[in-house]
Every structure is written in structure tokens, then in C-alpha cells.
Design an enzyme around this catalytic site. Structure first.
Site, mmCIF file in Angstrom:
data_model
loop_
_atom_site.group_PDB
_atom_site.id
_atom_site.type_symbol
_atom_site.label_atom_id
_atom_site.label_comp_id
_atom_site.label_asym_id
_atom_site.label_seq_id
_atom_site.Cartn_x
_atom_site.Cartn_y
_atom_site.Cartn_z
ATOM 1 N N ASP A 75 0.245 4.921 41.137
ATOM 2 C CA ASP A 75 -0.378 4.450 42.381
ATOM 3 C C ASP A 75 -1.460 3.421 42.093
ATOM 4 O O ASP A 75 -1.873 3.231 40.951
ATOM 5 C CB ASP A 75 -0.952 5.636 43.178
ATOM 6 C CG ASP A 75 -1.619 6.678 42.303
ATOM 7 O OD1 ASP A 75 -2.048 6.332 41.180
ATOM 8 O OD2 ASP A 75 -1.713 7.849 42.720
ATOM 9 N N ASN A 146 -6.211 18.371 47.727
ATOM 10 C CA ASN A 146 -5.426 18.669 48.933
ATOM 11 C C ASN A 146 -3.942 18.802 48.613
ATOM 12 O O ASN A 146 -3.115 18.825 49.519
ATOM 13 C CB ASN A 146 -5.639 17.579 49.994
ATOM 14 C CG ASN A 146 -5.155 16.208 49.522
ATOM 15 O OD1 ASN A 146 -4.717 16.060 48.387
ATOM 16 N ND2 ASN A 146 -5.244 15.225 50.385
ATOM 17 N N HIS A 148 -2.126 16.607 46.859
ATOM 18 C CA HIS A 148 -1.353 15.367 46.702
ATOM 19 C C HIS A 148 -0.896 15.200 45.259
ATOM 20 O O HIS A 148 -1.548 15.662 44.320
ATOM 21 C CB HIS A 148 -2.098 14.131 47.235
ATOM 22 C CG HIS A 148 -3.272 13.663 46.440
ATOM 23 N ND1 HIS A 148 -4.365 13.058 47.013
ATOM 24 C CD2 HIS A 148 -3.547 13.673 45.101
ATOM 25 C CE1 HIS A 148 -5.236 12.714 46.089
ATOM 26 N NE2 HIS A 148 -4.764 13.077 44.913
ATOM 27 N N GLU A 153 0.077 12.147 50.086
ATOM 28 C CA GLU A 153 -0.848 13.038 50.769
ATOM 29 C C GLU A 153 -0.068 14.072 51.586
ATOM 30 O O GLU A 153 1.139 13.909 51.819
ATOM 31 C CB GLU A 153 -1.756 12.227 51.703
ATOM 32 C CG GLU A 153 -2.550 11.109 51.016
ATOM 33 C CD GLU A 153 -3.742 11.624 50.206
ATOM 34 O OE1 GLU A 153 -3.760 12.808 49.804
ATOM 35 O OE2 GLU A 153 -4.673 10.821 49.980
HETATM 36 C C1 F6R Z 1 -4.153 9.219 40.268
HETATM 37 C C2 F6R Z 1 -3.349 10.078 41.132
HETATM 38 C C3 F6R Z 1 -3.946 11.249 41.804
HETATM 39 C C4 F6R Z 1 -4.791 12.124 40.881
HETATM 40 C C5 F6R Z 1 -5.390 13.302 41.635
HETATM 41 C C6 F6R Z 1 -6.287 14.132 40.765
HETATM 42 O O1 F6R Z 1 -3.361 8.176 39.708
HETATM 43 O O2 F6R Z 1 -2.206 9.810 41.337
HETATM 44 O O3 F6R Z 1 -2.922 12.034 42.359
HETATM 45 O O4 F6R Z 1 -3.989 12.596 39.822
HETATM 46 O O5 F6R Z 1 -6.131 12.834 42.726
HETATM 47 O O6 F6R Z 1 -7.406 13.367 40.416
HETATM 48 P P1 F6R Z 1 -8.399 13.859 39.270
HETATM 49 O O7 F6R Z 1 -7.572 13.918 38.029
HETATM 50 O O8 F6R Z 1 -9.433 12.788 39.199
HETATM 51 O O9 F6R Z 1 -8.897 15.186 39.679
#
Ligand code: F6R
Length: 257
Positions: A75, A146, A148, A153
């Protein structure tokens, strides 16, 4: 609980997250040594930092060669100019790309610096590029609080593909510290889809720390569906989840959904 909600996700609980970092990096090392042209799916964020550090160490100290490896990030924020320090591209350069011998042409990120109308076309191109690379051999994944995966999402369907998405309030709130304030956090992103993720031939999902305890428990026990996209991981056989003690603390509690 219906049958589908019972499907499990092999889960490895470690004392120290460094153990998970090393285990996942060792799998990537084995893959790249066996298939030097491997296609990797890559996440940003706090979760995979240790895996990248370990891969950089393996490159420097054990000659792990990334010269023919192809990468696709999950992403990217939409609308940040190229080179903005908070783009995931910059994050990847800081933590991985600038420290190994990946060929620049083999690095792929969603093209999110484009105006929205051109960004839409770029999503289809990104999906096609993954196909052209033969699909993802291994994808590393964090889980948002959440539920995702990538920026899929809650509400994202099982058949979703690379597209522009609105970021959920919790996702933006969690990013606010990095950006300095909530107002600075982009409202949209490009993410590969749930289907794109599940097509990967292997997925290594990780979650660390007490802030992930609730979502890890729900990922493992809530009904599989768009309300909690991480639950879709339970539909595939080639997925493992790696968590530390803190993130595992609520697994198995009753009435999780
Ligand atoms: C980032 C991504 C997100 C993160 C998720 C967890 O490229 O795709 O799905 O993996 O938000 O974020 P952290 O690792 O910062 O807790």
C-alpha cells in the site's frame, strides 16, 4: 459459531519479537536462496521493522543476494508528493531498499503520487504487474488495530483487488503521531486487495505488543468476513501468524466476536 468461523490460523507465540523477526527472515532467506527471482510482498509499519533489519544483516553478513528479487509493497498513501518523508516508499528506503542490492526496476510501490483519475488506472497496472511477475511467493503482513490487512479496512470484501480506499478513523489516528498531527494524515491510500493478498503463495502475518492483543484474539475467533478483513487469512492453508506474548494475551478468551 458456524463452520467457517472455526477455521484456524496456525499461530506461533514467541517470548521476544526478535525470535519471530528471525524466523520470518529465515523463511525469506530460504526462499530467495532457492528462487533468486522470488516475488515478495512487503508491508511497512512498526511490525516488520525487525524482519527488514534481519534481512539487511543477512545481506551484509551472509551474502543474501536480492539482485533478482522482485518486490511489491502492499500500500501507499494517496496524494503525498514523491519524496515526501512520510511516503511508504521513503520508509522502505530507510529500512530496507537502501541497504540491500535490489535492482531499482524490481521495486514496485502503488503509484499514489498521481492525480486521482490517473491513480485509478495505476491500480489495474499494479495488479497486472503482480500477475506478470508470476504472483507473490511470500508476503509479510502486519495487522491494523481494526483488523485491516494492507489498507483493506473493515468493509473490504474477499474479492477486492488493488484500488483506492478511504482510510478508517482509527487508521488515521494511529498514523497521527508519525505525521505530527491528524490533519496531516492522508485520507486515502492505494492498497492491494484482500484477494490479491490471499493469492500469495505464502503469507507471514505478525503482530506484537499489548495494543494488538484484542485484534489478534478477534482475528482468530470472529466470524470470517469483511467486518474484520484479517479473518480472511483463516481461509488459506499457507498462512502463519507470529505473535509475542503481549499480542497473544487474549487468545482464547470467550465471547471474542
Ligand atoms: C502497512 C500496512 C498496514 C500495517 C498495519 C499495522 O504497509 O499495510 O496494514 O501493517 O497498520 O501497522 P503497525 O505494524 O505499524 O502496527
Amino acid at each position: 459459531m458456524n463452520e467457517i468461523a472455526k477455521q484456524t490460523l496456525p499461530t506461533f507465540v514467541v517470548e521476544e519479537r526478535a525470535q519471530a523477526d528471525r524466523a520470518v527472515a529465515a523463511e525469506i532467506e530460504a526462499l530467495v536462496r532457492a528462487k533468486p527471482t522470488a516475488a515478495l510482498g512487503l508491508a511497512t509499519g512498526n511490525t516488520p521493522i525487525g524482519v527488514y533489519a534481519e534481512l539487511v544483516r543477512l545481506h551484509r553478513e551472509a551474502g543474501l543476494d536480492f539482485s533478482r528479487v522482485v518486490t511489491f509493497n502492499l500500500d501507499e498513501y494517496l496524494g503525498l508528493p514523491l519524496g515526501h518523508p512520510r511516503t511508504f516508499r521513503c520508509w522502505m528506503c530507510d529500512h530496507f531498499f537502501d541497504h540491500v542490492n535490489l535492482a531499482p526496476d524490481n521495486i514496485h510501490m502503488p503509484d499514489a503520487g498521481l492525480p486521482p483519475e490517473r491513480a485509478v488506472e495505476s491500480c489495474a497496472r499494479y495488479e497486472a504487474a503482480i500477475q506478470a511477475a508470476g504472483g507473490l511467493d511470500l508476503l509479510i503482513l502486519g495487522i491494523g488495530r481494526n483488523g485491516h490487512i494492507g489498507f483493506n479496512e473493515p468493509g473490504s470484501t474477499r474479492d477486492s483487488r488493488t484500488r483506492i480506499v478511504d482510510l478508517a478513523p482509527l487508521t488515521r489516528a494511529d498514523a497521527a503521531a508519525t505525521f505530527g498531527s491528524l490533519d496531516e494524515v492522508p485520507k486515502q491510500a492505494i492498497t492491494i486487495g484482500v484477494a490479491t493478498i490471499l493469492d500469495a503463495r505464502a503469507i507471514r502475518a505478525m503482530a506484537f505488543g499489548p495494543s494488538k492483543a484484542e485484534i489478534v484474539a478477534r482475528t482468530l475467533s470472529a466470524p470470517i468476513g469483511p467486518d474484520l478483513p484479517a479473518t480472511f487469512l483463516r481461509q488459506r492453508a499457507h498462512v502463519t501468524l507470529h505473535v509475542d506474548r503481549d499480542a497473544a494475551a487474549r487468545i482464547g478468551e470467550r465471547n471474542r466476536p
